[in-house]
Design an enzyme around this catalytic site. Structure first.
Site, mmCIF file in Angstrom:
data_model
loop_
_atom_site.group_PDB
_atom_site.id
_atom_site.type_symbol
_atom_site.label_atom_id
_atom_site.label_comp_id
_atom_site.label_asym_id
_atom_site.label_seq_id
_atom_site.Cartn_x
_atom_site.Cartn_y
_atom_site.Cartn_z
ATOM 1 N N TYR A 175 -14.167 -4.289 9.175
ATOM 2 C CA TYR A 175 -12.872 -3.626 9.369
ATOM 3 C C TYR A 175 -12.350 -3.886 10.791
ATOM 4 C CZ TYR A 175 -9.503 0.287 9.072
ATOM 5 O OH TYR A 175 -8.370 1.070 9.066
ATOM 6 N N ILE A 193 -6.232 9.338 10.798
ATOM 7 C CA ILE A 193 -5.110 9.961 10.104
ATOM 8 C C ILE A 193 -5.637 10.592 8.813
ATOM 9 C CG2 ILE A 193 -2.802 9.543 9.121
ATOM 10 C CD1 ILE A 193 -3.001 8.766 12.129
ATOM 11 N N ALA A 227 -11.160 -7.490 11.121
ATOM 12 C CA ALA A 227 -9.869 -7.710 10.443
ATOM 13 C C ALA A 227 -8.738 -7.080 11.244
ATOM 14 C CB ALA A 227 -9.913 -7.122 9.034
ATOM 15 N N LYS A 228 -8.954 -5.860 11.700
ATOM 16 C CA LYS A 228 -7.880 -5.148 12.397
ATOM 17 C C LYS A 228 -7.613 -5.747 13.777
ATOM 18 C CE LYS A 228 -6.827 -2.128 9.206
ATOM 19 N NZ LYS A 228 -5.525 -2.198 8.527
ATOM 20 N N SER A 284 -5.452 -0.744 13.458
ATOM 21 C CA SER A 284 -6.270 0.469 13.634
ATOM 22 C C SER A 284 -6.823 0.531 15.051
ATOM 23 C CB SER A 284 -7.438 0.447 12.654
ATOM 24 O OG SER A 284 -8.388 1.443 12.995
ATOM 25 N N VAL A 326 -2.545 -7.819 -2.356
ATOM 26 C CA VAL A 326 -2.133 -8.542 -1.139
ATOM 27 C C VAL A 326 -3.075 -9.699 -0.806
ATOM 28 C CG1 VAL A 326 -0.888 -6.595 -0.103
ATOM 29 C CG2 VAL A 326 -3.328 -6.928 0.433
ATOM 30 N N GLY A 330 0.838 -1.213 0.000
ATOM 31 C CA GLY A 330 0.000 0.000 0.000
ATOM 32 C C GLY A 330 0.862 1.248 0.000
ATOM 33 N N ALA A 331 1.975 1.188 -0.769
ATOM 34 C CA ALA A 331 2.942 2.294 -0.756
ATOM 35 C C ALA A 331 2.599 3.376 -1.768
ATOM 36 C CB ALA A 331 4.341 1.743 -1.039
ATOM 37 N N SER A 332 1.489 3.205 -2.494
ATOM 38 C CA SER A 332 1.191 4.137 -3.584
ATOM 39 C C SER A 332 0.632 5.469 -3.101
ATOM 40 C CB SER A 332 0.189 3.483 -4.553
ATOM 41 O OG SER A 332 -0.992 3.091 -3.872
HETATM 42 P P1 NDP Z 1 -5.422 4.793 1.589
HETATM 43 O O1 NDP Z 1 -6.770 4.380 1.122
HETATM 44 O O2 NDP Z 1 -4.968 6.193 1.367
HETATM 45 O O3 NDP Z 1 -4.323 3.805 0.959
HETATM 46 C C1 NDP Z 1 -4.495 2.422 0.973
HETATM 47 C C2 NDP Z 1 -3.320 1.776 0.288
HETATM 48 O O4 NDP Z 1 -3.542 0.356 0.266
HETATM 49 C C3 NDP Z 1 -3.144 2.220 -1.140
HETATM 50 O O5 NDP Z 1 -1.770 2.385 -1.397
HETATM 51 C C4 NDP Z 1 -3.703 1.064 -1.963
HETATM 52 O O6 NDP Z 1 -3.003 1.000 -3.174
HETATM 53 C C5 NDP Z 1 -3.362 -0.114 -1.062
HETATM 54 N N1 NDP Z 1 -4.220 -1.280 -1.274
HETATM 55 C C6 NDP Z 1 -5.548 -1.394 -1.081
HETATM 56 N N2 NDP Z 1 -5.969 -2.618 -1.390
HETATM 57 C C7 NDP Z 1 -4.874 -3.320 -1.799
HETATM 58 C C8 NDP Z 1 -4.656 -4.643 -2.257
HETATM 59 N N3 NDP Z 1 -5.651 -5.536 -2.352
HETATM 60 N N4 NDP Z 1 -3.389 -5.005 -2.579
HETATM 61 C C9 NDP Z 1 -2.378 -4.135 -2.501
HETATM 62 N N5 NDP Z 1 -2.518 -2.867 -2.078
HETATM 63 C C10 NDP Z 1 -3.757 -2.463 -1.739
HETATM 64 O O7 NDP Z 1 -5.372 4.389 3.119
HETATM 65 P P2 NDP Z 1 -4.456 4.891 4.324
HETATM 66 O O8 NDP Z 1 -3.120 5.306 3.844
HETATM 67 O O9 NDP Z 1 -5.259 5.816 5.129
HETATM 68 O O10 NDP Z 1 -4.359 3.520 5.152
HETATM 69 C C11 NDP Z 1 -3.203 2.706 5.183
HETATM 70 C C12 NDP Z 1 -3.390 1.665 6.284
HETATM 71 O O11 NDP Z 1 -3.596 2.333 7.532
HETATM 72 C C13 NDP Z 1 -4.598 0.762 6.080
HETATM 73 O O12 NDP Z 1 -4.285 -0.548 6.508
HETATM 74 C C14 NDP Z 1 -5.640 1.379 7.000
HETATM 75 O O13 NDP Z 1 -6.592 0.441 7.416
HETATM 76 C C15 NDP Z 1 -4.769 1.842 8.140
HETATM 77 N N6 NDP Z 1 -5.373 2.893 8.952
HETATM 78 C C16 NDP Z 1 -5.722 4.115 8.408
HETATM 79 C C17 NDP Z 1 -6.278 5.073 9.213
HETATM 80 C C18 NDP Z 1 -6.675 6.419 8.694
HETATM 81 O O14 NDP Z 1 -7.311 7.158 9.458
HETATM 82 N N7 NDP Z 1 -6.356 6.801 7.493
HETATM 83 C C19 NDP Z 1 -6.513 4.834 10.630
HETATM 84 C C20 NDP Z 1 -6.105 3.547 11.099
HETATM 85 C C21 NDP Z 1 -5.557 2.615 10.273
HETATM 86 P P3 NDP Z 1 -3.636 0.576 -4.586
HETATM 87 O O15 NDP Z 1 -4.969 1.231 -4.699
HETATM 88 O O16 NDP Z 1 -2.620 1.077 -5.553
HETATM 89 O O17 NDP Z 1 -3.697 -0.912 -4.556
#
Ligand code: NDP
Length: 248
Positions: A156, A189, A159-160, A143, A65, A14-16
């Site tokens: 969610y 966040i 899972a978390k 989370s 993933v 999820g580095a994108s």
């Molecule tokens: P975003 O929605 O901004 O980013 C999610 C990332 O996950 C994207 O890079 C996406 O990339 C990737 N992703 C989603 N599904 C898949 C998949 N099946 N395979 C590979 N990559 C995947 O979310 P956040 O940055 O906010 O969240 C990141 C993590 O932090 C998550 O696990 C989220 O649950 C957790 N989190 C976030 C909070 C918040 O408030 N934002 C709070 C608590 C936890 P792509 O679309 O390119 O696949």
């Protein structure tokens, strides 16, 4: 900043964008070479292009993933390129919020598949090389919802919370191999995931956060950086909350 992670290799899922991108920037600032993984390889390459300029070696891979074959294939490519993966940051995640009575099985499955099975898939694929080297770190982004629960987020939250059981069990399983396994539990966040909240909802949220603000990606990245560092060498099986005091 000192480059304490020079010669190290981290895979971040999820580095994108969002938190994953913030983690990539933080680790790169300390010299870490990176495997940037998500379904959108082009978006990872965009993140990587910025880091390459700082002298970091990056490899972007397309990976779902939730699909073990896709994960295994990408990990193989990464190991061929770098020969090792020192750190795994399981960060990819999705939400499909709905009240339980209205939640489709497809949404339940999608969340569990990405947010929990995804952690199993990625860790399993990377672990073998860590075991061989008797060294490694696994950090999973869970989370606050896994700790407190949240209406509309049964899938969610399940899972978390599942990530915590996974983390503690695996930590015990591989502690003797000098591999630590920990989780970070962010609160709210500011990223695309929370961007859909109305101004009113955001204000209400902030009132429930002792530190009085939403977090930013860098707050989470700092905690991940700590758990990957030598300073955390004696810490395993733990959940580090990064939530402005929501859960204490
Ligand atoms: P975003 O929605 O901004 O980013 C999610 C990332 O996950 C994207 O890079 C996406 O990339 C990737 N992703 C989603 N599904 C898949 C998949 N099946 N395979 C590979 N990559 C995947 O979310 P956040 O940055 O906010 O969240 C990141 C993590 O932090 C998550 O696990 C989220 O649950 C957790 N989190 C976030 C909070 C918040 O408030 N934002 C709070 C608590 C936890 P792509 O679309 O390119 O696949």
């Amino acid at each position: 900043m000192s480059r304490v992670f020079e010669e190290h290799v981290a895979m971040i899922t999820g580095a994108s964008q969002g938190i994953g991108e913030a983690i990539a920037h933080r680790l790169a600032s300390e010299g870490c070479n990176l495997i940037l993984a998500s379904r959108r390889k082009a978006a990872c390459e965009k993140v990587g292009a910025l880091l390459d300029k700082e002298g970091i070696d990056t490899l972007s891979v397309a990976m779902d993933v939730g699909d073990l074959e896709s994960v295994a294939a990408s990990v193989e490519v990464a190991l061929e390129r770098f020969g090792r993966i020192d750190f795994l940051v399981n960060n990819a995640g999705i939400t499909r919020d709905n009240l339980l009575v209205r939640m489709d099985p497809e949404d339940w499955d999608a969340v569990l598949r990405t947010d929990l099975t995804g952690v199993y898939n990625c860790t399993k694929a990377v672990l073998r090389s860590m075991l061989r080297r008797r060294s490694g770190r696994v950090v999973t982004i869970s989370s606050v919802v896994g700790l407190l629960g949240n209406s509309g987020q049964t899938a969610y939250g399940a899972a978390k919370a599942g990530v915590f059981g996974f983390t503690k069990s695996l930590a015990r399983e591989i502690a003797s191999r000098n591999i630590t396994v920990n989780a970070v539990a962010p609160g709210y966040i500011s990223t695309d995931m929370t961007a859909e909240l109305s101004e009113e909802a955001t204000e209400k949220l902030q009132q429930g956060i002792p530190l009085g603000r939403l977090g930013v990606g860098a707050d989470v990245a700092g905690a991940v950086r700590f758990l990957l560092s030598e300073d955390a060498a004696y810490i395993t099986g733990q959940i580090l909350s990064v939530d402005g005091g929501m859960y204490m």
